[in-house]
Design a protein around this motif. Sequence first.
Motif, PDB file in Angstrom:
ATOM      1  N   LEU A 153     -14.350  -6.339   6.232  1.00  0.00           N
ATOM      2  CA  LEU A 153     -12.887  -6.779   5.514  1.00  0.00           C
ATOM      3  C   LEU A 153     -12.645  -6.221   4.439  1.00  0.00           C
ATOM      4  N   PHE A 154     -13.222  -5.954   3.599  1.00  0.00           N
ATOM      5  CA  PHE A 154     -13.019  -5.120   2.184  1.00  0.00           C
ATOM      6  C   PHE A 154     -12.660  -3.739   2.480  1.00  0.00           C
ATOM      7  N   ILE A 170       0.863  -1.149  -0.073  1.00  0.00           N
ATOM      8  CA  ILE A 170      -0.135  -0.031  -0.203  1.00  0.00           C
ATOM      9  C   ILE A 170       1.036   1.268  -0.130  1.00  0.00           C
ATOM     10  N   LEU A 209     -10.439   6.590  -6.363  1.00  0.00           N
ATOM     11  CA  LEU A 209     -10.248   6.464  -8.005  1.00  0.00           C
ATOM     12  C   LEU A 209     -11.598   5.670  -8.394  1.00  0.00           C
ATOM     13  N   VAL A 210     -11.664   4.492  -7.641  1.00  0.00           N
ATOM     14  CA  VAL A 210     -12.931   3.685  -8.245  1.00  0.00           C
ATOM     15  C   VAL A 210     -14.259   4.443  -7.964  1.00  0.00           C
ATOM     16  N   PHE A 251      -6.903   5.809  -1.438  1.00  0.00           N
ATOM     17  CA  PHE A 251      -7.242   6.401  -2.738  1.00  0.00           C
ATOM     18  C   PHE A 251      -7.634   5.548  -3.806  1.00  0.00           C
ATOM     19  N   VAL A 252      -7.232   4.163  -3.678  1.00  0.00           N
ATOM     20  CA  VAL A 252      -7.801   3.209  -4.567  1.00  0.00           C
ATOM     21  C   VAL A 252      -9.226   3.235  -4.875  1.00  0.00           C
ATOM     22  N   VAL A 256      -5.139  13.531   3.436  1.00  0.00           N
ATOM     23  CA  VAL A 256      -3.972  13.973   2.572  1.00  0.00           C
ATOM     24  C   VAL A 256      -4.379  13.212   1.137  1.00  0.00           C
ATOM     25  N   LEU A 257      -4.559  12.025   1.269  1.00  0.00           N
ATOM     26  CA  LEU A 257      -5.054  11.166  -0.101  1.00  0.00           C
ATOM     27  C   LEU A 257      -6.243  11.525  -0.750  1.00  0.00           C
ATOM     28  N   VAL A 316      -4.070  -7.108  -1.068  1.00  0.00           N
ATOM     29  CA  VAL A 316      -3.923  -6.711   0.455  1.00  0.00           C
ATOM     30  C   VAL A 316      -4.965  -7.371   1.339  1.00  0.00           C
ATOM     31  N   ILE A 317      -6.070  -7.633   0.620  1.00  0.00           N
ATOM     32  CA  ILE A 317      -7.289  -8.650   1.380  1.00  0.00           C
ATOM     33  C   ILE A 317      -6.640 -10.110   1.502  1.00  0.00           C
ATOM     34  N   ILE A 376     -11.503  -2.412   5.154  1.00  0.00           N
ATOM     35  CA  ILE A 376      -9.977  -2.166   5.766  1.00  0.00           C
ATOM     36  C   ILE A 376      -8.860  -2.545   4.861  1.00  0.00           C
ATOM     37  N   SER A 377      -9.178  -3.369   3.955  1.00  0.00           N
ATOM     38  CA  SER A 377      -8.122  -3.748   2.990  1.00  0.00           C
ATOM     39  C   SER A 377      -7.784  -2.647   1.500  1.00  0.00           C
ATOM     40  N   ILE A 378      -9.027  -2.200   1.435  1.00  0.00           N
ATOM     41  CA  ILE A 378      -8.696  -1.288  -0.138  1.00  0.00           C
ATOM     42  C   ILE A 378      -8.332  -0.056   0.381  1.00  0.00           C
ATOM     43  N   PRO A 379      -7.229   0.241  -0.151  1.00  0.00           N
ATOM     44  CA  PRO A 379      -6.401   1.597   0.026  1.00  0.00           C
ATOM     45  C   PRO A 379      -7.499   2.941  -0.260  1.00  0.00           C
ATOM     46  N   ASN A 394      -4.438 -10.287   4.055  1.00  0.00           N
ATOM     47  CA  ASN A 394      -5.005 -10.124   5.425  1.00  0.00           C
ATOM     48  C   ASN A 394      -5.727 -11.410   5.737  1.00  0.00           C
ATOM     49  N   ILE A 396      -9.183  10.086 -16.148  1.00  0.00           N
ATOM     50  CA  ILE A 396     -10.355   9.345 -15.781  1.00  0.00           C
ATOM     51  C   ILE A 396     -11.547  10.196 -16.360  1.00  0.00           C
ATOM     52  N   ALA A 407      -5.833  -3.998  -4.323  1.00  0.00           N
ATOM     53  CA  ALA A 407      -7.071  -4.525  -3.177  1.00  0.00           C
ATOM     54  C   ALA A 407      -6.988  -5.911  -2.994  1.00  0.00           C
TER      55      ALA A 407
END
Lengths: 315, 334
Positions: B137-138, A246, B149-150, B145-146, B275-276, A295-296, B140-143, A299, A276, A292
């Motif tokens: 869980l998702f 990350i 963007l999505v 800024f990602v 910040v992000l 990272v998942i 917590i895991s997804i950054p 975890n 975009i 993503a």
Amino acid sequence: MSDQPLRTPATSRVTALTDTAAADYEVALESLNQWQLAWRRFRRHRLALVGVAILAVMVFLAVFGPIIWPYDPLDLRRDLPGPQGFDPIAMPPFGSDGAGRSVFVLVANGARLSMLIGTTTMLIAVTIGVLVGAVAGFFGGWVDNLLMRFVDLVLSIPFLFIVLVAARFFGGGELVPLILIFGLLSWPGLARLVRALYLSLREQEFVLAARAVGVGDLRIAFRHILPNAIGPVVVSATLIVANAIILEAFVSYLNFGLKAQDISWGNALARSQERIAVGNWWWPFFPGMAIALTVIAINFLGDGLRDALDPRAKE
Amino acid sequence: MIRYIVRRLLGAIPVLFGLSIVLFAFVHLLPGDPCSAILGQHRTEEACARLRANLGLDDPLTVQYLRYLGSLLRGDLGASVINNKPFLDEFLVRFPGTIELTLGALVFAVGLGIPLGRLAARHAQSWLDGVVTAISLFGISIPVFVLGLVLVVVFGVGLGWLPTQGRIDARLRFESVTNFMLIDTLLAGRPDLFVDAVRHLILPSIALGSIPLAIITRITRASVIEVSHEDYVRTARAKGLTERRVDERHIMRNAWLPVTTVIGLQVGGLLAGAVLTETVFVWNGVGRWVVDAIGNRDLTIVQSTILVFALIFLVVNLIVDIGYAFLNPRIRYA
């Protein structure tokens, strides 16, 4: 527990039976060592297996992706697309970026860099964290105090800001300094954990026994105590890998990370941002999903390892 | 109570003091020549020596640190190295934007996280619980800024439902007074602009709030499940209270405690995450400003922002701790 007094004699006989069955089971288990037991517990953890499967795909992508799809990421397609690039239908599987480069190759090459950054950062952080934590926890006293106050100080600074500043001043867009920065800033939490483990483990009988037969301090600290502390350390190590991945994406996304020619997930995201508005969803989407998912998966893996490596875990 | 607050405030002093030392040391460890940074092309040896003397850079480090500490104590947080504008003025112009974004994210995270957590707890071990756990869980895991963007790609560009850049439509040429868009638009008596500002706030809040949402959901779930097993809950049911009353009066009142702690702890992460988020959504706040400052090697701004954020974090946690006393009469701070 609250239904205990309600138990009839009949059910308690059943419990007695299962108790002996459990005892037989214990006897059978004695032939398995710690790792085999851990593996047995790990296999039962469904999410952890899903995590391993996703990670396996990512590693496969990192190692073989560019070989199966031999496409130089810097080699541009001749029929240049519009600023939005080719969509995934015009250029399978993931479309292309504005310069006509396959997003799939970007993701595969990014996987290489991310895996590399994740594992090397983890190795640096674990080495320092275990050393510092072990020394502080094992020897205690002023050494402990000094090391832990230092850890407190490092942990008190907002982590992301310091990473950004360090990347800006020492990074220079190069891979090695960036890994060093991540590694050198990622160990304090682990050091604290290892110290806590050592504080309780050093009071146990096996340490006393080792000392009684004349084993030296260093050997006790690293050959006798460390293997007993390995479970939590492995779990945090996996989380450090995820964090480093990350971090790379985050630092590169803000343009303080790897230079633009390096293909990383963060760089792919950073370059996609300005386009975009023209509707090229595939360009940020696939690298983003790669981050993503990885990272998942890590975890999940960490969760499974936590259960599997806990010596007090129930069978 | 007042003694407790005073003691906590006094306890924050050594922390801030230590942080000032760390920041000072860190800035001095960084490579780079202040002469080149400030003078640029006009750098001559003579000018450089004069500048160093003016800035006191030739003094011993301890003297420099004490001077820095002295100015901090007088409330002087320094000025930009690049354009010499005072830190505090610039900070206060941008901070409302960050507050609005952070509060938006908190409202999203708390407003959705607590109902979700209660839902998962009531149907523990069911498929519904599984879905909520998977979502958190998702989250917590997804950054950040990602996810940002999505969201931009899907809801901004793809579906065109919501704006993805800035705090208000620039074409409206709205002049903000306090820099709190939501307050200003209302004060100006322009509900149409207020709606526009809220619409701008939605996507960034979701992106920034995703991680706190996940954490709050999980804590709420765990806390509600734990309290549900208490004897007094069983007693309440046994004496024939309605399920709703048991839920509100007996379970939630006690389940709130760990949840509030966690909400307080999120503030630090939210300020960092801003910040992000601000970069992704071109949001005019402190975060984007600091990123630019780091790019320009404008360290005074970075240094002072970190100090101010640390102070905010300490104060917020103090407020949360005081809030306990009201939520839980068993806790009394002597």
